[in-house]
Design a protein around this motif. Structure first.
Motif, PDB file in Angstrom:
ATOM      1  N   ILE A   7       0.870  -1.174   0.000  1.00  9.54           N
ATOM      2  CA  ILE A   7       0.000   0.000   0.000  1.00  9.54           C
ATOM      3  C   ILE A   7       0.908   1.224   0.000  1.00  9.54           C
ATOM      4  N   GLN A   8       0.659   2.140  -0.927  1.00  6.59           N
ATOM      5  CA  GLN A   8       1.499   3.334  -1.040  1.00  6.59           C
ATOM      6  C   GLN A   8       0.626   4.541  -1.334  1.00  6.59           C
ATOM      7  N   ASP A   9       0.892   5.645  -0.615  1.00  9.52           N
ATOM      8  CA  ASP A   9       0.195   6.886  -0.931  1.00  9.52           C
ATOM      9  C   ASP A   9       1.070   7.736  -1.844  1.00  9.52           C
ATOM     10  N   PHE A  10       0.422   8.582  -2.623  1.00  2.19           N
ATOM     11  CA  PHE A  10       1.088   9.409  -3.630  1.00  2.19           C
ATOM     12  C   PHE A  10       0.536  10.828  -3.583  1.00  2.19           C
ATOM     13  N   PRO A  11       1.387  11.819  -3.840  1.00  2.00           N
ATOM     14  CA  PRO A  11       0.879  13.188  -3.943  1.00  2.00           C
ATOM     15  C   PRO A  11       0.164  13.420  -5.275  1.00  2.00           C
ATOM     16  N   GLN A  12       0.451  12.590  -6.267  1.00  3.24           N
ATOM     17  CA  GLN A  12      -0.177  12.707  -7.577  1.00  3.24           C
ATOM     18  C   GLN A  12      -1.660  12.351  -7.480  1.00  3.24           C
ATOM     19  N   PRO A  13      -2.504  13.030  -8.256  1.00  3.35           N
ATOM     20  CA  PRO A  13      -3.923  12.646  -8.286  1.00  3.35           C
ATOM     21  C   PRO A  13      -4.083  11.250  -8.888  1.00  3.35           C
ATOM     22  N   VAL A  14      -5.195  10.598  -8.556  1.00  2.47           N
ATOM     23  CA  VAL A  14      -5.414   9.222  -8.992  1.00  2.47           C
ATOM     24  C   VAL A  14      -5.352   9.102 -10.520  1.00  2.47           C
ATOM     25  N   SER A  15      -5.833  10.100 -11.254  1.00  7.20           N
ATOM     26  CA  SER A  15      -5.811  10.014 -12.719  1.00  7.20           C
ATOM     27  C   SER A  15      -4.375   9.957 -13.243  1.00  7.20           C
ATOM     28  N   GLU A  16      -3.462  10.702 -12.625  1.00  9.52           N
ATOM     29  CA  GLU A  16      -2.055  10.689 -13.047  1.00  9.52           C
ATOM     30  C   GLU A  16      -1.384   9.372 -12.667  1.00  9.52           C
ATOM     31  N   LEU A  17      -1.650   8.890 -11.455  1.00 11.60           N
ATOM     32  CA  LEU A  17      -1.073   7.618 -11.006  1.00 11.60           C
ATOM     33  C   LEU A  17      -1.555   6.473 -11.888  1.00 11.60           C
ATOM     34  N   PHE A  18      -2.865   6.430 -12.155  1.00  7.66           N
ATOM     35  CA  PHE A  18      -3.420   5.384 -13.004  1.00  7.66           C
ATOM     36  C   PHE A  18      -2.802   5.430 -14.405  1.00  7.66           C
ATOM     37  N   ALA A  19      -2.718   6.626 -14.980  1.00  7.55           N
ATOM     38  CA  ALA A  19      -2.144   6.769 -16.326  1.00  7.55           C
ATOM     39  C   ALA A  19      -0.705   6.254 -16.352  1.00  7.55           C
ATOM     40  N   TYR A  20       0.060   6.539 -15.327  1.00  2.87           N
ATOM     41  CA  TYR A  20       1.459   6.104 -15.270  1.00  2.87           C
ATOM     42  C   TYR A  20       1.560   4.579 -15.136  1.00  2.87           C
ATOM     43  N   LEU A  21       0.838   3.996 -14.186  1.00  3.36           N
ATOM     44  CA  LEU A  21       0.968   2.557 -13.936  1.00  3.36           C
ATOM     45  C   LEU A  21       0.243   1.698 -14.964  1.00  3.36           C
ATOM     46  N   SER A  22      -0.674   2.272 -15.715  1.00  5.66           N
ATOM     47  CA  SER A  22      -1.339   1.478 -16.753  1.00  5.66           C
ATOM     48  C   SER A  22      -0.467   1.340 -17.999  1.00  5.66           C
ATOM     49  N   GLU A  23       0.541   2.190 -18.150  1.00  5.22           N
ATOM     50  CA  GLU A  23       1.482   2.068 -19.270  1.00  5.22           C
ATOM     51  C   GLU A  23       2.451   0.934 -18.974  1.00  5.22           C
ATOM     52  N   GLN A  24       2.397  -0.100 -19.768  1.00  4.00           N
ATOM     53  CA  GLN A  24       3.159  -1.313 -19.496  1.00  4.00           C
ATOM     54  C   GLN A  24       4.649  -1.070 -19.331  1.00  4.00           C
ATOM     55  N   GLU A  25       5.202  -0.201 -20.158  1.00  2.00           N
ATOM     56  CA  GLU A  25       6.642   0.041 -20.110  1.00  2.00           C
ATOM     57  C   GLU A  25       7.074   0.709 -18.803  1.00  2.00           C
ATOM     58  N   ASN A  26       6.177   1.423 -18.136  1.00  2.00           N
ATOM     59  CA  ASN A  26       6.511   2.077 -16.871  1.00  2.00           C
ATOM     60  C   ASN A  26       6.646   1.085 -15.721  1.00  2.00           C
ATOM     61  N   LEU A  27       6.274  -0.155 -15.938  1.00  2.00           N
ATOM     62  CA  LEU A  27       6.352  -1.163 -14.882  1.00  2.00           C
ATOM     63  C   LEU A  27       7.746  -1.769 -14.741  1.00  2.00           C
ATOM     64  N   GLU A  28       8.647  -1.498 -15.695  1.00  2.00           N
ATOM     65  CA  GLU A  28       9.997  -2.076 -15.630  1.00  2.00           C
ATOM     66  C   GLU A  28      10.677  -1.878 -14.280  1.00  2.00           C
ATOM     67  N   PRO A  29      10.727  -0.637 -13.730  1.00  2.00           N
ATOM     68  CA  PRO A  29      11.424  -0.484 -12.446  1.00  2.00           C
ATOM     69  C   PRO A  29      10.698  -1.139 -11.274  1.00  2.00           C
ATOM     70  N   LEU A  30       9.396  -1.349 -11.387  1.00  2.00           N
ATOM     71  CA  LEU A  30       8.675  -2.011 -10.301  1.00  2.00           C
ATOM     72  C   LEU A  30       9.030  -3.484 -10.214  1.00  2.00           C
ATOM     73  N   PHE A  31       9.151  -4.120 -11.354  1.00  2.00           N
ATOM     74  CA  PHE A  31       9.388  -5.562 -11.383  1.00  2.00           C
ATOM     75  C   PHE A  31      10.852  -5.933 -11.577  1.00  2.00           C
ATOM     76  N   GLY A  32      11.702  -4.950 -11.857  1.00  2.00           N
ATOM     77  CA  GLY A  32      13.099  -5.267 -12.144  1.00  2.00           C
ATOM     78  C   GLY A  32      13.198  -6.136 -13.385  1.00  2.00           C
ATOM     79  N   ALA A  33      12.367  -5.834 -14.378  1.00  3.36           N
ATOM     80  CA  ALA A  33      12.260  -6.668 -15.579  1.00  3.36           C
ATOM     81  C   ALA A  33      12.342  -5.806 -16.828  1.00  3.36           C
ATOM     82  N   LYS A  34      12.703  -6.428 -17.912  1.00  5.13           N
ATOM     83  CA  LYS A  34      12.573  -5.818 -19.235  1.00  5.13           C
ATOM     84  C   LYS A  34      11.176  -6.148 -19.727  1.00  5.13           C
TER      85      LYS A  34
END
Length: 147
Positions: A7-34
């Protein structure tokens, strides 16, 4: 069954957070994966249900994750649909707005390892990687807000 729960809180509004995490390529640093995008959503949206990605973590065999349910600014649900060392896998990101204009992510991944002892090792690695990646993104938002 293993469970990663962050569970993590963010200063970004939910629309910005959702837009960022829904982009598949942005998940690389979360999973340590290509990550390589394989397909867009079945409904014609870039990241909707049916969108799929191939992930490669170090020397391990690649695997495919597919979004199974997407509700804009609320939910992303996905499963491993091919390959990998995990089975019975489901990831769920739940997004909610905070009263201060920020947002909250409640992220759960449930899975079993295909081989003994794989599950606990993957759980530890994923928990650390996801927690660190989400904290970095939240810190970037705080830095932008302070500037």
């Amino acid at each position: 069954m293993q469970r990663v729960h962050v569970i993590q809180d963010f200063p970004q509004p939910v629309s910005e957070l959702f837009a960022y995490l829904s982009e598949q390529e942005n998940l690389e640093p979360l999973f340590g994966a290509k990550i390589k995008r394989l397909s867009d959503g079945d409904d014609g949206s870039r990241n909707g249900a049916g969108a799929s990605r191939e992930l490669r973590v170090g020397p391990l065999p690649g695997f495919v994750e597919t979004n199974t349910e997407v509700v804009r600014d609320q939910l992303i649900r996905y499963r491993i649909t091919r390959g990998g060392i995990l089975k019975n896998h489901e990831g769920v990101m739940r997004f909610s707005s905070q009263g201060d204009g920020g947002s909250l992510l409640d992220y759960t991944i449930d899975f079993d390892g295909k081989l003994p002892l794989i599950g606990p090792i993957v759980k530890k690695m994923l928990t650390r990687s996801i927690t660190q990646g989400l904290r970095r993104y939240a810190a970037q938002g705080r830095e932008r807000a302070a500037a």
